[in-house]
Design a protein around this motif. Structure first.
Motif, PDB file in Angstrom:
ATOM      1  N   ARG A  30       0.611  -1.321  -0.174  1.00 38.07           N
ATOM      2  CA  ARG A  30       0.188   0.108   0.106  1.00 38.07           C
ATOM      3  C   ARG A  30       0.494   1.358   0.126  1.00 38.07           C
ATOM      4  N   ARG A  31      -0.031   2.093  -0.796  1.00 36.04           N
ATOM      5  CA  ARG A  31       0.913   3.809  -0.693  1.00 36.04           C
ATOM      6  C   ARG A  31       0.359   4.688  -0.309  1.00 36.04           C
ATOM      7  N   PRO A  32       0.961   5.596   0.394  1.00 37.18           N
ATOM      8  CA  PRO A  32       0.194   6.766   0.432  1.00 37.18           C
ATOM      9  C   PRO A  32      -0.340   7.319  -1.200  1.00 37.18           C
ATOM     10  N   GLY A  33      -1.915   8.090  -0.459  1.00 35.62           N
ATOM     11  CA  GLY A  33      -2.240   8.606  -1.463  1.00 35.62           C
ATOM     12  C   GLY A  33      -1.746  10.163  -2.272  1.00 35.62           C
ATOM     13  N   ASN A  34      -1.215  10.842  -0.901  1.00 32.60           N
ATOM     14  CA  ASN A  34      -0.876  11.379  -1.356  1.00 32.60           C
ATOM     15  C   ASN A  34       0.711  11.477  -0.874  1.00 32.60           C
ATOM     16  N   PRO A  35       2.410  11.348  -1.184  1.00 31.80           N
ATOM     17  CA  PRO A  35       3.605  11.124  -1.128  1.00 31.80           C
ATOM     18  C   PRO A  35       3.876  13.143  -0.344  1.00 31.80           C
ATOM     19  N   CYS A  36       3.148  13.776  -0.604  1.00 35.51           N
ATOM     20  CA  CYS A  36       3.398  15.094   0.271  1.00 35.51           C
ATOM     21  C   CYS A  36       4.340  15.207   1.664  1.00 35.51           C
ATOM     22  N   PHE A  37       4.890  15.220   2.084  1.00 37.62           N
ATOM     23  CA  PHE A  37       5.200  14.745   3.730  1.00 37.62           C
ATOM     24  C   PHE A  37       6.014  16.258   3.495  1.00 37.62           C
ATOM     25  N   SER A  38       6.997  17.744   2.664  1.00 41.94           N
ATOM     26  CA  SER A  38       7.302  18.275   3.061  1.00 41.94           C
ATOM     27  C   SER A  38       7.153  19.066   4.146  1.00 41.94           C
ATOM     28  N   SER A  39       8.288  20.138   4.614  1.00 41.17           N
ATOM     29  CA  SER A  39       8.102  20.678   5.604  1.00 41.17           C
ATOM     30  C   SER A  39       7.819  22.262   5.829  1.00 41.17           C
ATOM     31  N   GLY A  40       7.272  22.193   3.961  1.00 39.42           N
ATOM     32  CA  GLY A  40       7.206  24.230   4.058  1.00 39.42           C
ATOM     33  C   GLY A  40       7.920  24.173   2.554  1.00 39.42           C
ATOM     34  N   PRO A  41       7.156  24.066   1.465  1.00 35.45           N
ATOM     35  CA  PRO A  41       5.345  24.135   1.245  1.00 35.45           C
ATOM     36  C   PRO A  41       5.249  23.104   1.061  1.00 35.45           C
ATOM     37  N   ALA A 355      15.602   9.270   2.836  1.00 39.56           N
ATOM     38  CA  ALA A 355      15.262   9.627   2.206  1.00 39.56           C
ATOM     39  C   ALA A 355      14.611  10.300   0.983  1.00 39.56           C
ATOM     40  N   ALA A 356      15.883   9.654   0.501  1.00 43.33           N
ATOM     41  CA  ALA A 356      16.848   9.662  -1.125  1.00 43.33           C
ATOM     42  C   ALA A 356      15.986   7.681  -1.823  1.00 43.33           C
ATOM     43  N   VAL A 357      15.504   7.328  -1.174  1.00 41.35           N
ATOM     44  CA  VAL A 357      15.019   6.011  -0.932  1.00 41.35           C
ATOM     45  C   VAL A 357      13.477   5.708  -1.221  1.00 41.35           C
ATOM     46  N   LEU A 358      13.077   6.348  -0.237  1.00 42.38           N
ATOM     47  CA  LEU A 358      11.958   6.740   0.105  1.00 42.38           C
ATOM     48  C   LEU A 358      11.062   7.867  -1.445  1.00 42.38           C
ATOM     49  N   GLU A 359      12.049   8.632  -1.425  1.00 41.70           N
ATOM     50  CA  GLU A 359      11.077   9.574  -2.762  1.00 41.70           C
ATOM     51  C   GLU A 359      11.277   9.029  -3.871  1.00 41.70           C
ATOM     52  N   ALA A 364       7.436   9.387  -0.344  1.00 39.31           N
ATOM     53  CA  ALA A 364       7.330   9.926   0.628  1.00 39.31           C
ATOM     54  C   ALA A 364       8.538  11.378  -0.217  1.00 39.31           C
ATOM     55  N   LEU A 365       8.099  12.619  -0.191  1.00 38.39           N
ATOM     56  CA  LEU A 365       9.191  13.724  -1.061  1.00 38.39           C
ATOM     57  C   LEU A 365       9.230  14.439   0.143  1.00 38.39           C
ATOM     58  N   ASP A 366      10.457  14.743   0.219  1.00 36.98           N
ATOM     59  CA  ASP A 366      10.862  16.345   0.701  1.00 36.98           C
ATOM     60  C   ASP A 366      11.018  16.039   2.405  1.00 36.98           C
ATOM     61  N   ILE A 367      11.735  14.713   2.861  1.00 34.36           N
ATOM     62  CA  ILE A 367      11.933  13.959   4.058  1.00 34.36           C
ATOM     63  C   ILE A 367      12.831  14.146   5.067  1.00 34.36           C
ATOM     64  N   GLY A 368      13.621  15.050   4.332  1.00 31.00           N
ATOM     65  CA  GLY A 368      15.182  14.605   4.858  1.00 31.00           C
ATOM     66  C   GLY A 368      15.331  15.577   6.263  1.00 31.00           C
ATOM     67  N   SER A 369      15.720  15.824   6.611  1.00 29.43           N
ATOM     68  CA  SER A 369      15.965  16.145   7.856  1.00 29.43           C
ATOM     69  C   SER A 369      16.388  17.787   7.617  1.00 29.43           C
ATOM     70  N   TYR A 370      16.014  18.551   8.096  1.00 30.41           N
ATOM     71  CA  TYR A 370      16.468  19.912   7.521  1.00 30.41           C
ATOM     72  C   TYR A 370      18.635  20.465   7.629  1.00 30.41           C
ATOM     73  N   ARG A 371      19.125  20.655   7.110  1.00 34.08           N
ATOM     74  CA  ARG A 371      20.415  20.594   6.495  1.00 34.08           C
ATOM     75  C   ARG A 371      21.120  20.986   7.939  1.00 34.08           C
ATOM     76  N   ASP A 372      20.863  21.721   8.947  1.00 30.76           N
ATOM     77  CA  ASP A 372      21.626  22.549  10.486  1.00 30.76           C
ATOM     78  C   ASP A 372      21.288  21.146  11.182  1.00 30.76           C
ATOM     79  N   ALA A 373      20.305  20.602  11.162  1.00 30.39           N
ATOM     80  CA  ALA A 373      19.361  19.463  11.902  1.00 30.39           C
ATOM     81  C   ALA A 373      20.328  18.394  12.155  1.00 30.39           C
ATOM     82  N   PRO A 374      20.366  17.194  13.494  1.00 30.25           N
ATOM     83  CA  PRO A 374      21.013  16.338  13.065  1.00 30.25           C
ATOM     84  C   PRO A 374      20.059  15.553  12.565  1.00 30.25           C
ATOM     85  N   PRO A 375      21.402  14.179  11.494  1.00 25.27           N
ATOM     86  CA  PRO A 375      20.876  13.358  10.623  1.00 25.27           C
ATOM     87  C   PRO A 375      19.908  12.687  11.222  1.00 25.27           C
TER      88      PRO A 375
END
Length: 409
Positions: A30-41, A355-359, A364-375
């Motif tokens: 089963r896949r998410p109906g909407n893979p957009c889990f970005s924190s902005g936009p 994150a790349a595997v999921l993308e 799941a798109l754009d779900i890597g941690s923020y560049r300054d945050a812990p991995p």
């Protein structure tokens, strides 16, 4: 960790691609109906399409009567939906939440000492602006590492206080406003961009609140919202800014608040396409039950992830205190022994690979941690995200972790 087989898949039906090498974790069906889990936009509201923008006032001046009316409608609907006190002013300002915060800092900070809470990327930016750029006298930075809040007991309430209600890049939120005294000398300036419309804000404890359209209601970027309490308005009118201000930062003229900003007369030219999209999000929010429904949807999303984390064995919340865990920017860290055994550079590489595997799988798109945050991973759980989509994503996280583990361990 063993994942159960999809309901429509028997063991004999498996192909080599369905199993992680050297592991029994099965590719979910089963896949998410909407893979957009970005924190902005962030994800658009359920059911959104470009048809929602068909009535946009394009090719017309935003200063025409109809343009002003639509801008004012964004203000009045937002004011009502958030339950903002009637005597608060709300306006649309340039440059998203960043512009709104900068307007306030440049206009207000420096008149008295200031305490700024710094516990993730954006709050650290405000701290740097106050100390290094504005060089505010008497500035104190109350700092904490990712995953924690600063010691709130250290705040001096005779000072102005600058804080983020929700750490967008750390997944740490302020649980409530009980630490803020009703009687205080300074102003409380709150960046609420990833909290507004998803968390209950204690308006009586705050004096300035900012957010953008691109977060909880899934609007498009470029515009910010600035809310001012009567105390903040008095400060602006009674004491001139302690520095020269560029035009786009000016909130007063000849010692009086520029009231037009708070009726839809924007300082610069807004995108009427974005305005139409913002109105669509507000109308959707009203149609599902207003602020209580929005808060409930976001909390349900956090519950889905919390249930999964409790059984995952390899992931944990970056926010250590459950009461401080964000329901919007849900930040996860990797605690599996294989990951902990890697050096820092390899950990960062492995987290990016996860994150790349999921993308690559389109789940799941754009779900890597923020560049300054812990991995790790960062999942948006705001009100436009469906809990069912997050529920469908959780087995994919296990599958991707097993795949990356086979590559790095």
């Amino acid at each position: 960790m063993m994942s159960s087989l999809p309901a429509n898949l028997a063991p004999d039906d498996l192909s080599p691609d369905d199993l992680v090498p050297g592991n029994s974790v099965v590719r979910p069906g089963r896949r998410p109906g909407n893979p957009c889990f970005s924190s902005g936009p962030c994800a658009k509201r359920p059911g959104w399409s470009l048809d929602a923008l068909s009535g946009a006032l394009l090719g017309r001046s935003h200063r025409a009567a109809e343009g002003r009316a639509r801008l004012n409608e964004v203000i009045t609907r937002s004011h009502a939906l958030l339950g903002m006190p009637a005597d608060w002013k709300l306006g649309i300002v340039p440059a998203s939440d960043t512009g709104a915060v900068e307007m306030v800092l440049w206009s207000l900070v420096g008149r008295r000492p200031v305490d700024v809470l710094s516990f993730e990327s954006f709050s650290a930016t405000w701290a740097n602006d106050i100390v290094a750029q504005l060089q505010a006298p008497g500035a104190r930075v109350l700092q904490a590492e990712y995953g924690r809040l600063p010691d709130l007991a250290r705040i001096d309430w005779s000072h102005d206080v600058v804080l983020a209600w929700n750490g967008t890049t750390s997944g740490v939120r302020i649980p409530d406003g009980s630490f803020i005294p009703d009687e205080r000398e300074g102003l409380v300036i709150c960046d609420a961009t990833s909290a507004a419309f998803a968390m209950d804000l204690p308006w009586e404890k705050l004096d300035v609140v900012t957010w953008s359209w691109q977060k909880v209601l899934g609007g498009e970027a470029a515009h910010g919202m600035l809310a001012l309490s009567p105390r903040a308005v008095r400060r602006l009118e009674e004491t001139p800014p302690p520095r020269p201000l560029p035009k786009i930062f000016r909130l007063t003229e000849k010692g009086r608040l520029i009231e037009g900003i708070f009726r839809g007369d924007t300082i610069n030219t807004p995108s009427m396409l974005c305005v139409e999209d913002a109105l669509d999000g507000l109308r959707w929010a009203e149609s599902i039950g207003g602020l209580p429904a929005l808060v409930a949807r976001s909390r349900a999303n956090l519950d889905v992830v919390s249930e999964w984390v409790a059984r995952s064995g390899w992931a944990a919340f970056l926010a250590e205190n459950p009461a401080e865990r964000s329901s919007t920017s849900i930040c996860l860290t990797i605690v599996a022994p294989w990951f902990r055994a890697l050096d820092a550079a390899a950990q960062a590489k492995a987290a990016r690979r996860l994150a790349a595997v999921l993308e690559d799988e389109g789940v799941a798109l754009d779900i890597g941690s923020y560049r300054d945050a812990p991995p790790g991973l960062r999942l948006w759980g705001g009100a436009t995200v469906e809990a069912g989509d997050l529920r469908a994503l959780m087995p994919w996280l296990d599958w991707a972790e097993a795949l990356v583990r086979s590559e790095f361990a």
